[in-house]
Structures are given as structure tokens and as C-alpha cells.
Design a protein around this motif. Structure first.
Motif, PDB file in Angstrom:
ATOM      1  N   THR A 139      58.541   6.973  50.907  1.00 18.01           N
ATOM      2  CA  THR A 139      58.968   7.324  52.106  1.00 18.01           C
ATOM      3  C   THR A 139      60.197   7.641  52.373  1.00 18.01           C
ATOM      4  N   VAL A 140      60.942   6.655  51.896  1.00 19.36           N
ATOM      5  CA  VAL A 140      62.414   6.525  52.118  1.00 19.36           C
ATOM      6  C   VAL A 140      63.184   7.856  51.312  1.00 19.36           C
ATOM      7  N   VAL A 141      62.572   7.948  50.133  1.00 21.16           N
ATOM      8  CA  VAL A 141      63.065   9.166  49.191  1.00 21.16           C
ATOM      9  C   VAL A 141      62.774  10.440  50.025  1.00 21.16           C
ATOM     10  N   ARG A 142      61.408  10.709  50.607  1.00 22.71           N
ATOM     11  CA  ARG A 142      61.155  11.788  51.154  1.00 22.71           C
ATOM     12  C   ARG A 142      62.029  12.162  52.650  1.00 22.71           C
ATOM     13  N   ASP A 143      62.436  11.125  53.299  1.00 27.81           N
ATOM     14  CA  ASP A 143      63.193  11.134  54.428  1.00 27.81           C
ATOM     15  C   ASP A 143      64.553  11.861  53.790  1.00 27.81           C
ATOM     16  N   ALA A 144      65.108  11.181  52.672  1.00 29.46           N
ATOM     17  CA  ALA A 144      66.513  11.470  52.279  1.00 29.46           C
ATOM     18  C   ALA A 144      66.560  13.105  51.829  1.00 29.46           C
ATOM     19  N   LEU A 145      65.214  13.368  51.127  1.00 31.99           N
ATOM     20  CA  LEU A 145      65.169  15.017  50.505  1.00 31.99           C
ATOM     21  C   LEU A 145      65.134  15.699  51.808  1.00 31.99           C
ATOM     22  N   THR A 146      64.357  15.348  52.988  1.00 32.91           N
ATOM     23  CA  THR A 146      64.386  16.204  54.025  1.00 32.91           C
ATOM     24  C   THR A 146      65.673  16.291  54.723  1.00 32.91           C
ATOM     25  N   ARG A 147      66.214  15.549  54.773  1.00 33.43           N
ATOM     26  CA  ARG A 147      67.751  15.415  55.354  1.00 33.43           C
ATOM     27  C   ARG A 147      68.790  16.350  54.721  1.00 33.43           C
ATOM     28  N   LEU A 148      68.595  16.191  53.282  1.00 31.80           N
ATOM     29  CA  LEU A 148      69.495  16.997  52.432  1.00 31.80           C
ATOM     30  C   LEU A 148      69.009  18.401  52.217  1.00 31.80           C
ATOM     31  N   ALA A 149      67.875  18.603  52.383  1.00 25.79           N
ATOM     32  CA  ALA A 149      67.554  20.158  52.479  1.00 25.79           C
ATOM     33  C   ALA A 149      67.908  20.859  53.628  1.00 25.79           C
ATOM     34  N   GLY A 150      68.072  19.949  54.811  1.00 24.78           N
ATOM     35  CA  GLY A 150      68.535  20.423  56.016  1.00 24.78           C
ATOM     36  C   GLY A 150      69.969  20.565  56.014  1.00 24.78           C
ATOM     37  N   THR A 197      68.959   2.342  57.895  1.00 24.52           N
ATOM     38  CA  THR A 197      70.108   2.070  57.105  1.00 24.52           C
ATOM     39  C   THR A 197      70.010   2.209  55.472  1.00 24.52           C
ATOM     40  N   ILE A 198      68.683   1.838  55.154  1.00 25.90           N
ATOM     41  CA  ILE A 198      68.164   1.967  53.478  1.00 25.90           C
ATOM     42  C   ILE A 198      68.114   3.532  53.433  1.00 25.90           C
ATOM     43  N   SER A 199      67.638   4.186  54.221  1.00 28.02           N
ATOM     44  CA  SER A 199      67.345   5.697  53.969  1.00 28.02           C
ATOM     45  C   SER A 199      68.618   6.272  54.147  1.00 28.02           C
ATOM     46  N   SER A 250      58.522  10.515  42.597  1.00 26.36           N
ATOM     47  CA  SER A 250      58.167   9.034  41.937  1.00 26.36           C
ATOM     48  C   SER A 250      59.278   8.639  41.050  1.00 26.36           C
ATOM     49  N   GLU A 251      60.068   9.610  40.378  1.00 26.63           N
ATOM     50  CA  GLU A 251      61.103   9.531  39.684  1.00 26.63           C
ATOM     51  C   GLU A 251      62.300   8.823  40.693  1.00 26.63           C
ATOM     52  N   LEU A 252      62.686   9.568  41.514  1.00 23.52           N
ATOM     53  CA  LEU A 252      63.761   8.982  42.354  1.00 23.52           C
ATOM     54  C   LEU A 252      63.495   7.793  42.868  1.00 23.52           C
ATOM     55  N   SER A 253      62.068   7.490  43.435  1.00 18.55           N
ATOM     56  CA  SER A 253      61.728   6.248  43.842  1.00 18.55           C
ATOM     57  C   SER A 253      62.094   4.813  42.962  1.00 18.55           C
TER      58      SER A 253
END
Length: 256
Positions: free
Chosen positions: A70-81, A32-34, A59-62
Motif C-alpha cells: 500500500t505504501v509502495v503504491r502510494d509512492a508510485l502514484t505520487r511519483l507518476a504525478g 511519514t512512512i509513505s 512486490s520487489e519494491l516492498s
């Protein structure tokens, strides 16, 4: 003895169940947070917080979203998709950036996909879809395209209503894969459309009349006219984006 054994076994199973439920709960909360962070990041991208090609620092997005890396990386990966971001090995994530030729190719592909989808929607759509389309268009028509405090840029409310109108046009085609692909193509050029808003041709454009003409043709079940109007609508947008990119490249050349 058997009763005692059963009690111990029941306790063990209960503890295991609680542990599993706890893990599932934490996982659901994490997801949910992700998702929330992903939607906030998506909204910031669509509100043109960063220019195409900008590198996003984890770090800036966190810090910005008050969450873990970890949450930021997951969001970035999904948006890259979803093609909103581009990932470069050993460099990180960047706001999607395309050459002018790539933007034109994406625009042409979107035209061809949506022409077919809209023709199918007109053929397969019923009165419920038509009523919903009228309602979505009414919301778009009533939403200010530019704010009084910033008349040179598109409001996020209008942008959302605009996305909803174009999505609704294709909804009745009943081909989810087509609609999803069309949405991906739309998102790929969304930031460029937002950045081109201050261009003179964009500010003087009667985009409301374009939407009304498309709607009228759809309601008249005139697929050839509706699809041609939709193509013209997108072609004008790509031409304006082209002017923006040429202006940017010219400015960049002048600085060198």
C-alpha cells in the motif's frame, strides 16, 4: 445521578478523543512512512538504478524498502504525478521513457519557461537572493561531479547541488507555479541526463564554466545574456541526450 451521568459522559468523550487522536497519529505515521519511501524511491531513480522504460514490481519494491504494498503504491502514484514514472493500465508503473522528439520538445519548453523565469528573477531579485545564489553555486563548484571510483557517472551529491543551483536561479521570479513547472520538466529528463554522463561529449564538457558564465551574467543584471547562456546550457544537454538515444536505438536495431 446527574454527577454520575456527567462522569460517564466525560469518560465517553475522553475515550472518543483518544480514539480520534490515535487515528490521527496512525495516519500521520503512515504519511511519514509513505513520504520516506517516496524519497528513497526518488533517490534510487535519480541514481539511475533503473533504465528508462523499466517496469517496477511492487512486490520487489516492498521488499527493497521493507514496507507494505500500500505504501509502495502510494509512492508510485505520487511519483507518476511528478512525471518521474508512467502508469499504464493493467501493466503497472514504469520509469518514465520518452522518444527523442519528446525529449527535444521538453527541452525547448524548459528553455522557454526558464528564460522567462530567469528574466523575472533578475528584475525582481534582491541582494539576499544574489547572496544565496552565490552560496549555492559555491557548493556546486566545490562538489565533485564524478567520483574517483566511478569517473564515468555523476555523483548523487553533485546532481543534488546542480538541481539546487538551477532552482535558485528561478526562486526570485516569485511565481511558484512557474518554478514548480520548471522543476517537473527538469525531473522529466533527469534520468536521461544521468544516463548520458559517460558520453564523450558529456565527459569533455566544461559545465563548470557554463554555470560560472550564467552566474556572472545574473549578478551583472544582464538578462539577455543570462537567458541565452541558460538556453545554450540546456541545448547542449539535449544534444548529448540525443546522441545517447540514437546510439541506443542503433544498438537495438543491430540486435534484431
Amino acid at each position: 445521578m446527574q454527577t454520575a451521568f456527567c462522569s460517564k459522559e466525560c469518560i465517553r468523550v475522553s475515550c472518543l478523543s483518544f480514539a480520534i487522536l490515535g487515528t490521527m497519529s496512525r495516519r500521520a505515521n503512515s504519511e511519514t512512512i509513505s513520504e520516506e519511501v517516496r524519497e528513497m524511491l526518488r533517490a534510487d531513480i535519480f541514481s539511475a538504478q533503473w533504465a528508462p522504460g523499466t517496469r517496477l514490481q511492487i512486490s520487489e519494491l516492498s521488499t527493497r524498502y521493507a514496507t507494505s504494498s500500500t505504501v509502495v503504491r502510494d509512492a508510485l502514484t505520487r511519483l507518476a504525478g511528478e512525471k518521474l514514472l508512467q502508469f499504464q493500465p493493467n501493466r503497472g508503473y514504469f520509469i518514465a521513457e520518452y522518444t527523442l522528439d519528446e525529449l527535444r520538445d521538453i527541452g525547448e519548453l524548459r528553455c522557454r519557461i526558464e528564460e522567462y523565469g530567469l528574466a523575472l528573477a533578475i528584475e525582481r531579485g534582491d541582494v539576499t537572493w544574489e547572496s544565496d545564489l552565490i552560496a549555492v553555486h559555491h557548493r556546486l563548484e566545490r562538489t565533485p561531479r564524478r567520483g574517483t571510483d566511478d569517473p564515468h557517472h555523476i555523483t548523487i551529491e553533485w546532481f543534488s547541488a546542480h538541481q539546487a543551483f538551477h532552482a535558485k536561479l528561478l526562486e526570485a521570479c516569485r511565481v511558484p507555479m512557474l518554478a514548480d513547472f520548471a522543476a517537473t520538466l527538469s525531473d522529466a529528463t533527469a534520468l536521461y541526463r544521468l544516463w548520458s554522463a559517460p558520453m564523450p561529449r558529456a565527459e569533455s564538457r566544461d559545465i563548470e564554466a557554463e554555470h560560472q558564465a550564467i552566474l556572472d551574467a545574473v549578478l551583472a543584471h544582464d538578462a539577455p545574456t543570462a537567458t541565452q547562456l541558460l538556453r545554450d546550457h540546456y541545448t547542449k544537454t539535449i544534444a548529448i541526450i540525443g546522441e545517447l538515444e540514437l546510439a541506443r536505438s542503433g544498438a537495438g536495431a543491430g540486435e534484431n
